[in-house]
Design a protein around this motif. Structure first.
Motif, short mmCIF file in Angstrom:
data_model
loop_
_atom_site.label_atom_id
_atom_site.label_comp_id
_atom_site.label_asym_id
_atom_site.label_seq_id
_atom_site.Cartn_x
_atom_site.Cartn_y
_atom_site.Cartn_z
N ASP A 181 1.49 4.57 -2.88
CA ASP A 181 1.47 5.99 -2.53
C ASP A 181 2.78 6.68 -2.91
O ASP A 181 2.78 7.81 -3.42
CB ASP A 181 1.22 6.16 -1.02
CG ASP A 181 -0.19 5.77 -0.62
OD1 ASP A 181 -1.08 5.77 -1.49
OD2 ASP A 181 -0.41 5.47 0.57
N GLY A 219 0.81 -1.22 0.00
CA GLY A 219 0.00 0.00 0.00
C GLY A 219 0.84 1.26 0.00
O GLY A 219 0.65 2.15 -0.85
N GLN A 252 -6.07 -3.20 -3.46
CA GLN A 252 -5.27 -2.03 -3.86
C GLN A 252 -5.96 -1.31 -5.02
O GLN A 252 -6.83 -1.85 -5.69
CB GLN A 252 -3.86 -2.46 -4.27
CG GLN A 252 -3.15 -3.32 -3.25
CD GLN A 252 -3.05 -2.67 -1.88
OE1 GLN A 252 -2.81 -1.47 -1.76
NE2 GLN A 252 -3.22 -3.48 -0.83
#
Length: 344
Positions: free
Chosen positions: A256, A252, A283
């Motif tokens: 980002d 995750g 995701q």
């Protein structure tokens, strides 16, 4: 509560006959055995676990050895543990969970205590110091993972060499020529943990076979570490367009980080992960991934142990073939627009 005497009356046989059918200690005719088994099922009889263990001189307990070490991702390990516990209950066995990193001494202590009948051992290293002890223990064991010297052991695992290679082939087939493996934390590699080392081997061998650049780097779990690792990777190899990730906690945050660095997935960067399906599917975008079949491996480990306890034969080494599911995080290289000027 239904007793063994109730079963005997229902089946029209002596109590001792029911006992022999349940324990298997004497040969009983097929007709009588089937009549007793029908009565057991009709009455819902369940043998008393303590009495059965006393009679068989077994505890009906399996030990699951998961030493909690630096760099391990506990949720993944617990998926294996859940599968082991659930399958053990199907065979009327309980599970003793051992998490202390005691090495060979811990195995010997458990074996001498008579608390358990058999062992499932996890977090196996290539040169695991527990291996000589496992070969000598007076009880069966199954390893989830396998060492370099696996003679005389029973081992079950995902074929991580093939998994690493499959990820490279998926990206190379899409036209990507510069790839990187974002691997486990450094401590896992330093211990030469089997699954991490074998994925690295499969990745490197496949990159050479396909004639593509293959760069490998460990990655710690904090966001700052992920950002630093990716920034350094792209600074040194700006042409990388494909990432293979074997480090579930960073997935995750990694997405980002890529967004922060202006790399869109999959338009600018294709990503393939080795992880659980539910992690890949939650995701944005959903990740192409090689699943880790924790439930299947854990169940097969217990089934092999039960077979060994009953005197049966099992394969020395079982490697499950990897399965890659393509999702939204991978795309052909020729679909990638020109990178922003700042990234060139």
């Amino acid at each position: 509560m239904v007793t063994i005497a109730d079963v005997a009356r229902h089946a029209g046989v002596a109590t001792s006959t029911v006992s022999y059918v349940l324990s298997g200690k004497r040969t009983i005719s097929t007709d009588t055995r089937e009549r007793v088994q029908r009565s057991v099922q009709a009455l819902g009889y369940r043998p008393n676990a303590s009495a059965r263990a006393l009679a068989s001189q077994r505890s009906n307990v399996l030990a699951l050895v998961i030493p909690l070490r630096t760099g391990m991702h506990v949720p993944v390990m617990m998926q294996f543990a859940t599968a082991v516990v659930t399958t053990a209950r199907r065979f009327d066995h309980d599970v003793l969970l051992l998490t202390a990193d005691e090495g060979p001494d811990g195995l010997e202590r458990v074996a001498q205590s008579s608390l358990v009948d058999a062992l499932v051992v996890m977090d196996v290293e290539l040169h695991d110091e527990r291996v000589p002890v496992l070969r000598e223990l007076p009880m069966p064991s199954v390893l989830i993972g396998y060492p370099d010297e696996a003679d005389g052991l029973t081992c079950i695992d995902l074929d991580f060499v093939a998994a690493g290679a499959q990820c490279v082939d998926e990206l190379a087939d899409l036209g990507h020529r510069s790839l990187a493996l974002l691997g486990t934390p450094s401590a896992v590699y330093e211990r030469q943990t089997g699954f991490a080392q074998r994925t690295l081997t499969g990745f490197a061998e496949a990159a050479e076979r396909r004639g593509v650049l293959g760069v490998e780097t460990p990655c710690e779990h904090t966001f700052d570490a992920i950002l630093h690792t990716v920034e350094q990777l792209l600074d040194e190899h700006p042409d990388i367009t494909g990432l293979v990730v074997q480090n579930e906690p960073i997935i995750g945050p990694l997405l980002d980080v890529l967004r922060r660095l202006g790399r869109r997935v999959p338009e600018d960067m294709s990503v393939v992960a080795i992880c659980a399906d539910d992690v890949a599917e939650r995701q944005v975008p959903q990740l192409s991934s090689v699943t880790i079949p924790a439930e299947q491996i854990g169940a097969q480990a217990v089934e092999s142990l039960i077979t060994k306890l009953e005197g049966g034969e099992v394969p020395d080494l079982t490697l499950l073939p990897p399965t890659l599911t393509a999702r939204g995080s991978t795309a052909p290289l020729h679909n990638r627009p020109a990178a922003p000027a700042a990234d060139r």
